[in-house]
Write a protein that holds these residues in place. Structure first.
Motif, PDB file in Angstrom:
ATOM      1  N   THR A  58      34.718  37.568  39.423  1.00  0.00           N
ATOM      2  CA  THR A  58      34.427  37.124  38.056  1.00  0.00           C
ATOM      3  C   THR A  58      33.645  38.200  37.307  1.00  0.00           C
ATOM      4  OG1 THR A  58      34.309  34.863  38.880  1.00  0.00           O
ATOM      5  CG2 THR A  58      33.392  35.253  36.698  1.00  0.00           C
ATOM      6  N   MET A  59      32.630  38.755  37.971  1.00  0.00           N
ATOM      7  CA  MET A  59      31.817  39.812  37.367  1.00  0.00           C
ATOM      8  C   MET A  59      32.656  41.034  37.041  1.00  0.00           C
ATOM      9  SD  MET A  59      28.584  39.915  39.928  1.00  0.00           S
ATOM     10  CE  MET A  59      28.084  41.516  39.343  1.00  0.00           C
ATOM     11  N   ALA A  60      33.458  41.443  38.018  1.00  0.00           N
ATOM     12  CA  ALA A  60      34.261  42.654  37.865  1.00  0.00           C
ATOM     13  C   ALA A  60      35.293  42.498  36.744  1.00  0.00           C
ATOM     14  CB  ALA A  60      34.947  42.990  39.185  1.00  0.00           C
ATOM     15  N   LYS A  61      35.934  41.315  36.704  1.00  0.00           N
ATOM     16  CA  LYS A  61      36.936  41.049  35.659  1.00  0.00           C
ATOM     17  C   LYS A  61      36.295  41.085  34.276  1.00  0.00           C
ATOM     18  CE  LYS A  61      39.868  38.087  38.492  1.00  0.00           C
ATOM     19  NZ  LYS A  61      40.039  36.720  38.971  1.00  0.00           N
TER      20      LYS A  61
ATOM     21  N   PHE B 163      49.378  43.887  39.661  1.00  0.00           N
ATOM     22  CA  PHE B 163      48.578  43.031  38.783  1.00  0.00           C
ATOM     23  C   PHE B 163      49.110  43.158  37.363  1.00  0.00           C
ATOM     24  CE2 PHE B 163      45.855  44.235  42.325  1.00  0.00           C
ATOM     25  CZ  PHE B 163      45.351  43.009  42.715  1.00  0.00           C
ATOM     26  N   LYS B 164      49.286  42.011  36.712  1.00  0.00           N
ATOM     27  CA  LYS B 164      49.730  42.031  35.316  1.00  0.00           C
ATOM     28  C   LYS B 164      48.748  41.236  34.481  1.00  0.00           C
ATOM     29  CE  LYS B 164      54.595  42.399  36.537  1.00  0.00           C
ATOM     30  NZ  LYS B 164      55.771  41.573  36.818  1.00  0.00           N
TER      31      LYS B 164
ATOM     32  N   THR C 240      44.780  33.874  29.716  1.00  0.00           N
ATOM     33  CA  THR C 240      43.498  33.757  30.429  1.00  0.00           C
ATOM     34  C   THR C 240      42.614  34.960  30.148  1.00  0.00           C
ATOM     35  OG1 THR C 240      44.383  34.846  32.403  1.00  0.00           O
ATOM     36  CG2 THR C 240      44.554  32.442  32.311  1.00  0.00           C
ATOM     37  N   GLY C 241      43.221  36.046  29.647  1.00  0.00           N
ATOM     38  CA  GLY C 241      42.451  37.271  29.416  1.00  0.00           C
ATOM     39  C   GLY C 241      42.117  37.977  30.714  1.00  0.00           C
TER      40      GLY C 241
END
Length: 233
Positions: free
Chosen positions: A23-26, A77-78, A83-84
């Motif tokens: 979550t942090m990294a995203k 990964f796309k 959701t962003g």
């Protein structure tokens, strides 16, 4: 602030399972316009593939069959505009939800201890990060994948806090969840991750420790952005 004008760096975020690294990294990647790579999702993809192809036997993993089939496992990964966030694809198939089940969680650590699996994944990860401007999270990013990363963070939290977060996350998705089962899974994964022979989970000497047991998502985000600004100055 114009982050695209600053020098591009590699950001490695390592730490224990279920401590909110992804979550942090995203969020950080989205804020500063970097590419985000969820390496945990990559190991989950290999696990899902092994489960689907009957490579888990009563005696463990059919390593020979998996070794031969590794070249057939392509992970990408796309970006999902709704959701962003990026979604995970296994050989072109969207598997974002399939890889988050408890079944995959219970089988991922033994897959991730296999040297030939890690070798294949590290090669894919290094390829994804060769142009910098990337945020990658996992267990061995700062120690093995990108030992020269300009910013390394090591995230941890108590097992109980992490189990509760995982429980809330599964419940929030309408999935079945049992707190005691999850706590046991978290503790087992900690042990396996820290004691495996190949790339064990450990804090890199030059990593900054973040214990987020009692931090809100907003506080973590602010803390991380501050570290990013320091590293890119």
């Amino acid at each position: 602030m114009m982050y695209d004008m600053m020098k591009k760096i590699t950001i490695a975020i390592d730490g224990h399972s279920s401590c909110g690294k992804s979550t942090m990294a995203k969020d950080l990647a989205r804020t500063v316009g970097y590419v985000y790579v969820d390496t945990g999702a990559m190991y989950r993809c290999v696990t899902l593939y092994a489960l689907r192809h009957g490579l888990f036997t009563a005696d463990g993993i059919n390593q020979e069959a998996l070794r031969q089939q590794m070249p057939d496992i392509q992970i990408s990964f796309k970006f999902n505009a709704e959701t962003g966030r990026p979604d995970t694809y296994l050989n072109g198939e969207l598997v974002e939800n399939d890889i988050r089940t408890m079944e995959v969680s219970n089988h991922v650590s033994p897959i991730a201890t296999l040297g030939f699996v890690r070798e294949a994944m590290v090669a894919q990860q290094q390829q994804m990060g060769k142009d910098k401007g990337v945020v990658m999270d996992g267990r061995d990013i700062g120690t093995v994948v990108f030992p020269d990363a300009e910013l390394k963070i090591f995230v941890t939290a108590s097992a109980e806090v992490r189990a509760q977060r995982r429980y809330d996350e599964l419940k929030g998705k309408g999935m079945e969840a049992d707190y005691e089962d999850i706590l046991k899974n978290v503790q087992e994964r900690d042990y396996i991750d820290s004691h495996r022979e190949v790339s064990p989970l450990r804090q890199a000497d030059d990593a900054i420790l973040l214990d987020n047991s009692h931090m809100t998502i907003a506080e973590q985000k602010e803390w991380l952005l501050e570290r990013f600004k320091e590293a890119t100055r």
